[in-house]
Scaffold this motif. Sequence first.
Motif, short mmCIF file in Angstrom:
data_model
loop_
_atom_site.label_atom_id
_atom_site.label_comp_id
_atom_site.label_asym_id
_atom_site.label_seq_id
_atom_site.Cartn_x
_atom_site.Cartn_y
_atom_site.Cartn_z
N ARG A 25 68.24 23.40 -18.24
CA ARG A 25 68.19 22.59 -16.90
C ARG A 25 68.95 21.58 -17.50
NH1 ARG A 25 64.16 24.57 -12.93
NH2 ARG A 25 65.01 26.70 -11.66
N MET A 26 68.51 20.83 -18.72
CA MET A 26 69.91 19.32 -18.60
C MET A 26 70.46 19.80 -19.29
SD MET A 26 66.58 16.81 -20.02
CE MET A 26 64.65 16.06 -18.86
N VAL A 27 70.46 20.16 -19.93
CA VAL A 27 71.72 20.57 -20.94
C VAL A 27 72.82 21.09 -20.20
CG1 VAL A 27 72.56 22.04 -22.83
CG2 VAL A 27 70.37 20.32 -23.13
N LYS A 28 71.62 22.02 -18.69
CA LYS A 28 73.08 23.04 -18.49
C LYS A 28 73.88 21.95 -17.37
CE LYS A 28 75.42 25.94 -16.74
NZ LYS A 28 76.98 27.39 -17.44
N ILE A 29 73.67 21.53 -17.04
CA ILE A 29 73.21 19.90 -15.77
C ILE A 29 75.10 18.75 -16.41
CG2 ILE A 29 72.91 17.82 -14.49
CD1 ILE A 29 70.64 18.90 -13.75
N LEU A 30 74.32 18.97 -18.23
CA LEU A 30 74.88 18.43 -19.15
C LEU A 30 76.53 18.76 -19.17
CD1 LEU A 30 71.98 16.42 -20.94
CD2 LEU A 30 73.93 15.01 -18.96
N GLU A 31 76.58 19.79 -19.79
CA GLU A 31 77.96 20.44 -19.69
C GLU A 31 78.90 19.91 -19.21
OE1 GLU A 31 79.36 25.17 -19.84
OE2 GLU A 31 77.45 24.53 -18.26
N CYS A 32 78.58 19.27 -17.73
CA CYS A 32 79.60 18.94 -16.20
C CYS A 32 79.71 17.60 -15.93
CB CYS A 32 80.05 19.83 -15.54
SG CYS A 32 80.07 22.24 -15.76
N HIS A 33 78.47 17.28 -16.32
CA HIS A 33 77.59 15.54 -15.96
C HIS A 33 76.64 14.84 -17.04
CE1 HIS A 33 78.67 17.76 -11.83
NE2 HIS A 33 78.68 18.62 -12.32
N ASP A 34 77.62 13.80 -16.89
CA ASP A 34 76.71 12.54 -17.80
C ASP A 34 75.89 12.38 -16.83
OD1 ASP A 34 78.73 13.64 -19.69
OD2 ASP A 34 79.54 11.40 -19.32
N CYS A 35 74.73 11.58 -17.42
CA CYS A 35 73.61 11.56 -16.33
C CYS A 35 72.45 10.21 -16.96
CB CYS A 35 72.88 12.71 -15.84
SG CYS A 35 73.71 14.07 -14.79
N CYS A 36 71.74 9.81 -16.56
CA CYS A 36 71.29 8.48 -17.22
C CYS A 36 69.63 9.10 -16.70
CB CYS A 36 71.75 7.49 -16.51
SG CYS A 36 70.78 7.38 -15.00
N VAL A 37 68.13 8.52 -17.50
CA VAL A 37 66.76 9.78 -17.35
C VAL A 37 66.50 9.01 -15.68
CG1 VAL A 37 64.95 8.56 -17.99
CG2 VAL A 37 66.20 8.80 -19.89
N CYS A 38 66.81 8.26 -15.61
CA CYS A 38 66.75 7.69 -13.93
C CYS A 38 66.86 8.93 -12.93
CB CYS A 38 66.64 7.28 -13.64
SG CYS A 38 68.76 6.30 -13.78
#
Length: 114
Positions: A25-38
């Motif tokens: 899920r993290m990788v799928k989210i990162l496919e379109c959005h940059d994120c921080c750990v928080c």
Amino acid sequence: MQVVTVEIEKAASLLKLLGDKTRLRMVKILECHDCCVCEFVEIFKASQPAISQHVRKLKDAGIVRETRRGQWIIYSLNKESDSYPFVKNLLEHLPSQDFKLYELEEQGKRISCD
């Protein structure tokens, strides 16, 4: 279209890593959005150390990269990785996870780490 092949051992390693639904899920989210750990902590309702461990494994495999923005470390999909074509192909078969970020925004918990 250029076909990129991945050695069986490398593919097995990537599939094992992405066999964890949180990391997938993290990788799928990162496919379109940059994120921080928080943000991942809020999305997955998990502890910061647990999320950091998942991110570290993805980073060690070269799937994810980090960029420092002031005090924040922002994670994104590493599109320059040798494994990226394989990962991208896999992600094309998965449903969007954008709703996870929209839920955060609605709760006022989407963090702008700029």
